[in-house]
Design an enzyme around this catalytic site. Structure first.
Site, PDB file in Angstrom:
ATOM      1  N   TYR A  17       0.814  -1.222   0.000  1.00  0.00           N
ATOM      2  CA  TYR A  17       0.000   0.000   0.000  1.00  0.00           C
ATOM      3  C   TYR A  17       0.845   1.269   0.000  1.00  0.00           C
ATOM      4  CZ  TYR A  17      -4.266  -2.691   0.894  1.00  0.00           C
ATOM      5  OH  TYR A  17      -5.312  -3.555   0.793  1.00  0.00           O
ATOM      6  N   ASP A  68      -3.588 -18.123   0.785  1.00  0.00           N
ATOM      7  CA  ASP A  68      -4.754 -18.752   0.136  1.00  0.00           C
ATOM      8  C   ASP A  68      -5.355 -19.815   1.056  1.00  0.00           C
ATOM      9  OD1 ASP A  68      -2.251 -19.879  -0.276  1.00  0.00           O
ATOM     10  OD2 ASP A  68      -2.668 -20.617  -2.291  1.00  0.00           O
ATOM     11  N   ASP A 120     -11.428  -8.546   6.902  1.00  0.00           N
ATOM     12  CA  ASP A 120     -12.824  -8.343   6.488  1.00  0.00           C
ATOM     13  C   ASP A 120     -13.554  -9.678   6.423  1.00  0.00           C
ATOM     14  OD1 ASP A 120     -12.637  -5.640   6.341  1.00  0.00           O
ATOM     15  OD2 ASP A 120     -13.486  -5.493   4.313  1.00  0.00           O
TER      16      ASP A 120
END
Ligand code: NAD
Length: 358
Positions: free
Chosen positions: A140, A222, A250
């Site tokens: 980010y 994953d 989330d």
């Protein structure tokens, strides 16, 4: 005596923060906490009033405070502004300005709300997982970044970068939290493909040597996504990078079925922190007295636990929330048939009442 910066922000921010302030005032009156509250501007409202989503004044006050409590920022009114002026930039800005690198996102499922989850009750009931996400580095923030023309076509680029010191400090954060919980850390990476993750894994192993009482395991991201949905209760503390943490936290939040219940903390190396609900400004329900204030009230509990060293009072808030849920009171977002549905204000009052009758 602690000084707390209150940043209500936008949308439902003011409504939910008002309820958290009631809780703080009650603690002040009944437990002589002496918490002083100072109000500040961030997000869309800050842009409207000062031309910046993160005014210098806010940073200045923040640096003079012991903790920050934030509502939420953003809304359609500011979506067409240029990127650097949008409310969300205020949030990224304050995190990075104050070096709040350690983002704690608990996913706790109150047994009273187990039916709100989309997973089977036996898989999620009693879930108590802490995701520790690195917040101010990684892809980010890494450079180079941007969109340019290469070989006659558009080319997008971002860089996943970590210094070993950045990995080590988030590692220490995770291990220290695990010491106060179930003493297990699962570090999530993609070391089979990405070199930056190879380094992540090596440094986590090195950090773990300082915490012989905590067990370290590793998992590829994953698989971690899959395991969160298959058997989330296998995890105690999960530590991961900025991008993976954004996605996994989330996903974990949704296991609990309600975004309105989950608090978060972002801490610096001295445990100075900014506390906020994980949800956004919910413009669709703003001003209707239906927003769930519990995530914000539980953020006050986290603040007491992690920054202000008042673990007993933190526990009191958690048990007040439990009492009110036990009595069947719910805001609309977590209600089922037969529940007593109450508004934002009333939920705040009920928590204060439960707190004061302990
Ligand atoms: P959101 O979290 O605001 O809302 C998602 C859904 O959850 C909506 O239906 C909303 O009504 C509901 N919801 C959220 N909080 C609730 C609560 N306390 N009680 C009951 N229902 C609740 O996410 P979004 O709609 O994607 O974003 C809205 C705005 O918030 C955007 O501008 C976004 O950028 C911003 N945002 C801010 C933050 C933050 O301040 N930390 C986080 C996420 C999104």
């Amino acid at each position: 005596m602690s000084k707390i910066l209150i940043l209500p922000g936008d949308g439902i921010g003011t409504e939910i923060i008002d309820q958290a302030v009631k809780v703080i005032n009650s603690l002040n009156s009944n437990h002589e906490m002496g918490m002083t509250l100072v109000n500040g501007l961030i997000g869309g409202i800050a842009y409207d009033e000062t031309g910046s989503p993160l005014p210098e004044e806010t940073i200045k006050i923040a640096k003079s405070c012991d903790s920050i409590l934030l509502g939420a920022v953003g809304g359609p009114k500011w979506e067409s502004l240029e990127r650097d002026l949008r409310p969300e930039r205020g949030l990224l800005g304050i995190r990075s300005e104050l070096d709040l690198f350690s983002n704690l996102r608990p996913a706790i499922l109150y047994p009273q709300l187990a039916s709100a989850s989309s997973l089977k009750t036996e898989i999620v009931s009693g879930l108590d997982l802490m995701i520790v996400r690195e917040l101010v580095s990684g892809i980010y923030f890494g450079k180079p970044r941007g969109i340019e023309i290469r070989d006659g076509e558009r080319f997008g680029i971002n860089s996943a970068t970590y210094y070993e010191s950045e990995i080590a400090r988030i590692g220490h954060s995770a291990f220290q939290i695990a010491q106060k919980r179930g003493k297990r850390v699962c570090s999530v990476d993609k070391a089979n493909v990405l070199e930056v993750c190879e380094l992540w894994r090596e440094v986590m192993e090195e950090v773990s040597l300082s915490y012989p009482d905590v067990a370290l395991s590793h998992m590829y991201v994953d698989n971690a996504a899959m395991q969160l949905v298959r058997d989330p209760k296998q995890f105690d503390v999960m530590v991961t990078s900025n991008l993976f943490g954004d996605v996994l936290s989330d996903c974990a939040a949704m296991l609990t079925g309600s975004i309105g219940m989950l608090p978060s903390a972002s801490l610096d190396k001295n445990n100075f922190g900014m506390y906020e609900p994980i949800h956004g400004s919910a413009p669709d329900i703003a001003g209707k007295d239906i927003a769930n204030p519990l995530a914000t009230i539980l953020s006050v509990s986290m603040m007491l636990r992690y920054s202000l060293n008042q673990v007993e009072l933190a526990d009191k808030i958690n048990s007040a929330v439990s009492t009110v849920l036990d009595k069947g009171y719910r805001t609309k977002d977590i209600s089922a048939v037969g529940d007593k549905v109450v508004g934002t204000e009333e939920m705040g009052d009920l928590i204060v009442m439960a707190l004061e009758s302990q």
